[in-house]
Design a protein around this motif. Structure first.
Motif, PDB file in Angstrom:
ATOM      1  N   GLN A  69       9.146 -15.659   5.016  1.00 40.21           N
ATOM      2  CA  GLN A  69       7.819 -16.191   5.283  1.00 40.21           C
ATOM      3  C   GLN A  69       7.685 -17.545   4.619  1.00 40.21           C
TER       4      GLN A  69
ATOM      5  N   SER B 117       8.719  -6.319  11.941  1.00 44.77           N
ATOM      6  CA  SER B 117       8.443  -5.979  10.543  1.00 44.77           C
ATOM      7  C   SER B 117       7.623  -4.705  10.424  1.00 44.77           C
TER       8      SER B 117
ATOM      9  N   ARG C 151       5.376 -14.026   8.769  1.00 42.64           N
ATOM     10  CA  ARG C 151       6.679 -13.488   8.397  1.00 42.64           C
ATOM     11  C   ARG C 151       7.541 -13.368   9.639  1.00 42.64           C
TER      12      ARG C 151
END
Length: 121
Positions: free
Chosen positions: A38, A105, A44
């Motif tokens: 990030q 993620s 991110r």
């Protein structure tokens, strides 16, 4: 599974760093390990992932530049970063999940604390 990332630092453009992610508290040899990053002011993003069977996936932006690996005997995953550019500056996170390779993620259940990589021009 607890994850501890290390190896970040300040490096000049063109240099290399190797990040490590030490795992504890779980069956490391069967988890999939991923690296995300990030940058300031950005979301991110996925960097690379390696399954427990050795399957690997990279973000297009790091293919040929970064190498992900793991040592199941040491419960550690690595991210070798070469030819670093200022655009690689970010906090790098390791993460773990069970199951299939993933770039998302939200599918990772376990996260390390992040290690800062700063690439100067």
């Amino acid at each position: 599974v607890q994850l501890q990332a290390s190896g970040g630092g300040l490096v000049q453009a063109g240099g290399s760093l190797r990040l490590s992610c030490a795992a504890s508290g779980g069956a490391f040899s069967t988890v999939l390990m991923g690296w995300f990053r990030q940058a300031p002011g950005k979301d991110r993003e996925f960097v690379a992932a390696i399954s427990w069977t050795g399957g690997i996936e990279y973000a297009d932006s790091v293919k040929g530049q970064f190498t992900i690996s793991r040592d199941n005997a040491k419960n550690t995953a690595y991210l070798q970063m070469n030819s670093l550019k200022p655009g690689d500056t970010a906090v790098y996170y390791c993460a773990a999940k069970f199951g299939l390779l993933s770039r998302y993620s939200g599918q990772y259940n376990y996260w390390g604390q992040g290690t800062l990589v700063t690439v100067s021009s």
